[in-house]
Design an enzyme around this catalytic site. Structure first.
Site, PDB file in Angstrom:
ATOM      1  N   LYS A   1       0.829  -1.212   0.000  1.00 39.63           N
ATOM      2  CA  LYS A   1       0.000   0.000   0.000  1.00 39.63           C
ATOM      3  C   LYS A   1       0.858   1.255   0.000  1.00 39.63           C
ATOM      4  O   LYS A   1       0.536   2.244  -0.638  1.00 39.63           O
ATOM      5  CB  LYS A   1      -0.950   0.023   1.199  1.00 39.63           C
ATOM      6  CG  LYS A   1      -2.220  -0.753   0.945  1.00 39.63           C
ATOM      7  CD  LYS A   1      -3.406  -0.151   1.687  1.00 39.63           C
ATOM      8  CE  LYS A   1      -4.688  -0.804   1.208  1.00 39.63           C
ATOM      9  NZ  LYS A   1      -5.847  -0.447   2.001  1.00 39.63           N
TER      10      LYS A   1
ATOM     11  N   LYS B   1      -7.402  -7.072 -13.532  1.00 39.86           N
ATOM     12  CA  LYS B   1      -8.730  -7.372 -13.008  1.00 39.86           C
ATOM     13  C   LYS B   1      -9.602  -6.113 -13.009  1.00 39.86           C
ATOM     14  O   LYS B   1      -9.100  -4.984 -12.973  1.00 39.86           O
ATOM     15  CB  LYS B   1      -8.661  -8.012 -11.629  1.00 39.86           C
ATOM     16  CG  LYS B   1      -8.066  -7.165 -10.559  1.00 39.86           C
ATOM     17  CD  LYS B   1      -8.199  -7.846  -9.199  1.00 39.86           C
ATOM     18  CE  LYS B   1      -8.059  -6.786  -8.123  1.00 39.86           C
ATOM     19  NZ  LYS B   1      -8.833  -7.009  -6.937  1.00 39.86           N
TER      20      LYS B   1
ATOM     21  N   LYS C   1     -12.129  -0.697  -9.178  1.00 37.68           N
ATOM     22  CA  LYS C   1     -12.711   0.643  -9.071  1.00 37.68           C
ATOM     23  C   LYS C   1     -11.683   1.715  -9.387  1.00 37.68           C
ATOM     24  O   LYS C   1     -12.028   2.829  -9.706  1.00 37.68           O
ATOM     25  CB  LYS C   1     -13.276   0.868  -7.675  1.00 37.68           C
ATOM     26  CG  LYS C   1     -12.210   0.842  -6.599  1.00 37.68           C
ATOM     27  CD  LYS C   1     -12.767   1.148  -5.236  1.00 37.68           C
ATOM     28  CE  LYS C   1     -11.701   0.931  -4.179  1.00 37.68           C
ATOM     29  NZ  LYS C   1     -11.295  -0.465  -4.010  1.00 37.68           N
TER      30      LYS C   1
HETATM   31  P1  ADP Z   1     -11.088  -3.096  -6.044  1.00 33.84           P
HETATM   32  O1  ADP Z   1     -10.140  -4.115  -6.624  1.00 33.84           O
HETATM   33  O2  ADP Z   1     -12.047  -2.576  -7.036  1.00 33.84           O
HETATM   34  O3  ADP Z   1     -10.318  -2.041  -5.304  1.00 33.84           O
HETATM   35  P2  ADP Z   1     -11.563  -4.166  -3.430  1.00 33.84           P
HETATM   36  O4  ADP Z   1     -10.096  -4.360  -3.323  1.00 33.84           O
HETATM   37  O5  ADP Z   1     -12.218  -3.113  -2.599  1.00 33.84           O
HETATM   38  O6  ADP Z   1     -11.930  -3.892  -4.960  1.00 33.84           O
HETATM   39  O7  ADP Z   1     -12.240  -5.568  -3.176  1.00 33.84           O
HETATM   40  C1  ADP Z   1     -13.454  -5.793  -2.487  1.00 33.84           C
HETATM   41  C2  ADP Z   1     -13.814  -7.263  -2.654  1.00 33.84           C
HETATM   42  O8  ADP Z   1     -14.113  -7.544  -4.030  1.00 33.84           O
HETATM   43  C3  ADP Z   1     -12.685  -8.229  -2.298  1.00 33.84           C
HETATM   44  O9  ADP Z   1     -13.266  -9.390  -1.707  1.00 33.84           O
HETATM   45  C4  ADP Z   1     -12.058  -8.581  -3.629  1.00 33.84           C
HETATM   46  O10 ADP Z   1     -11.438  -9.850  -3.620  1.00 33.84           O
HETATM   47  C5  ADP Z   1     -13.264  -8.558  -4.551  1.00 33.84           C
HETATM   48  N1  ADP Z   1     -12.877  -8.165  -5.905  1.00 33.84           N
HETATM   49  C6  ADP Z   1     -12.422  -6.944  -6.283  1.00 33.84           C
HETATM   50  N2  ADP Z   1     -12.194  -6.903  -7.608  1.00 33.84           N
HETATM   51  C7  ADP Z   1     -12.505  -8.131  -8.088  1.00 33.84           C
HETATM   52  C8  ADP Z   1     -12.480  -8.718  -9.395  1.00 33.84           C
HETATM   53  N3  ADP Z   1     -12.110  -8.024 -10.465  1.00 33.84           N
HETATM   54  N4  ADP Z   1     -12.878 -10.009  -9.524  1.00 33.84           N
HETATM   55  C9  ADP Z   1     -13.263 -10.717  -8.442  1.00 33.84           C
HETATM   56  N5  ADP Z   1     -13.317 -10.229  -7.193  1.00 33.84           N
HETATM   57  C10 ADP Z   1     -12.936  -8.950  -6.998  1.00 33.84           C
HETATM   58 NA    NA Z   2      -8.106  -3.274  -4.634  1.00 36.20          NA
END
Ligand code: ADP
Ligand code: NA
Length: 349
Positions: free
Chosen positions: A117, A210, A213
């Protein structure tokens, strides 16, 4: 054997995208709907965790509210699950401090999340001691202790997490053991991990990444509140490749594989992506047909979510969702208070 208690948390990131939904939130709904009588489920919007990185107050408040409405809209039911903001239960922070006093710094130091981070994922191992001293805040360093407190305060027996969280759950078990060892009579419950086999949903504009957001390109993702036209448009615009046949080959054809994965994930009969590829190929379908089918499947999967989301936010001028928030907070505070009675007793408060 007493009934299961399930805890999981999600950051207040605003309206979730399809990756969050298929990768995490939908599992929660399934756990809720399939839970045997007596199971207790706790789902927390972890806003205390959010402030380990700088936040703007009105934005944080708004995103927390959006996440609450999203969880309700996908079908988490306040009559079956306790859904609450972490910050509305002060005992999470109280237990965190108490666990801090028996948690090992060495263990935290070996954890990688704060390093990545601080430095950005690619530089996790190259961060200098100087940078660490200047930038690393206690909250970010101690984040896993708060995660442990989240779990232990509700006496969770089962914690559904993605594979990337395995290390943190092991640490939560360690925190329980350390506490119980330090304080005669301490009986915090060490949770079991429930690794959820969660698919990775890839970006629609770059299938090597992947869906996230944080991508500046809005066309890379579908939100759970996207309307039908937007869903179909984004799927139609998904980056694939120049071969027109449908085959499932995640290595060589990641964009096509991602669409087949989506089709499989949103298939009520859960047919595997390979099976979908064979089926479409047998019908001489091209990539346009695949996109059409995948778009239809996502539209079907998210049907009603947008409407319910807007309804939750607007009904009774927003007072309805407020009532749900208050009930969730109350139930979570009661659950936490039971653990804190034991904790305060054995610590000597
Ligand atoms: P982001 O990657 O958009 O920042 P977060 O890290 O806040 O999302 O993840 C929140 C939840 O969603 C976690 O459990 C994460 O494993 C899942 N997640 C996030 N992006 C994906 C994705 N592209 N495919 C599957 N699961 C995801
Ligand atoms: Na993330």
């Amino acid at each position: 054997m007493s009934a299961k208690r399930i805890f999981s948390g999600i950051q207040p990131t605003g309206v979730p995208h399809l990756g969050n939904y298929l990768g995490a939130m939908r599992q929660w709904k399934r756990l809720q709907d399939e839970a045997p009588q007596g199971t207790k489920l706790f789902f927390s919007i972890v806003d205390l965790h959010a402030i380990t990185m700088p936040q703007d107050a009105p934005v944080l408040r708004q995103r927390s509210r959006e996440m609450m409405a999203s969880l309700l809209a996908i079908g988490l039911d306040p009559a079956k699950s306790t859904i609450f903001y972490q910050s509305s239960v002060p005992a999470h922070s109280e237990l965190k401090w108490i666990l801090d006093c028996t948690a090992s710094v060495g263990y935290l130091n070996r954890m990688t999340q704060w390093k990545s981070k601080l430095a950005g994922d690619n530089n996790a191992l190259r961060i200098s001691d100087d940078t660490i001293e200047k930038k690393l805040k206690m909250g970010l360093f101690g984040y896993p202790v708060l995660q442990a407190a989240d779990i232990l305060i509700h006496r969770a027996t089962h914690v559904p997490v993605g594979d990337d969280q395995r290390q943190h759950l092991e640490f939560a078990r360690e925190c329980a053991t350390n506490f119980n060892h330090a304080y005669p009579g301490g009986n915090l419950v060490a949770p079991e991990t429930m690794i959820t086999r969660s698919p990775r949903v890839m970006s629609l504009t770059n299938p090597h990444k992947k869906m996230s957001k944080s991508s500046p390109n809005h066309r890379s993702r579908i939100l759970i509140t996207s309307d039908e036209d937007e869903i179909r448009n984004r799927v139609r615009g998904a980056v694939t490749d120049s071969h027109n046949a449908v085959t499932y080959d995640p290595e060589e054809r990641p964009g096509v594989a991602n669409l087949l994965d989506l089709l499989s994930q949103c298939d009520p009969e859960a047919r595997e992506p390979e099976e979908w590829a064979r089926h479409l190929d047998a019908e001489n379908a091209n990539l346009g047909d695949l996109k059409k089918a995948a778009g239809d499947a996502v539209v079907r999967e998210l049907a009603g979510v947008r409407e319910r989301y807007l309804d939750f936010l607007n009904r009774k001028g927003g007072r309805w969702v407020k009532e749900i928030e208050e009930e969730g907070a109350e139930a979570a505070r009661e659950s936490a208070a039971e653990t804190m009675r034991m904790v305060r007793e054995v610590v000597g408060f």
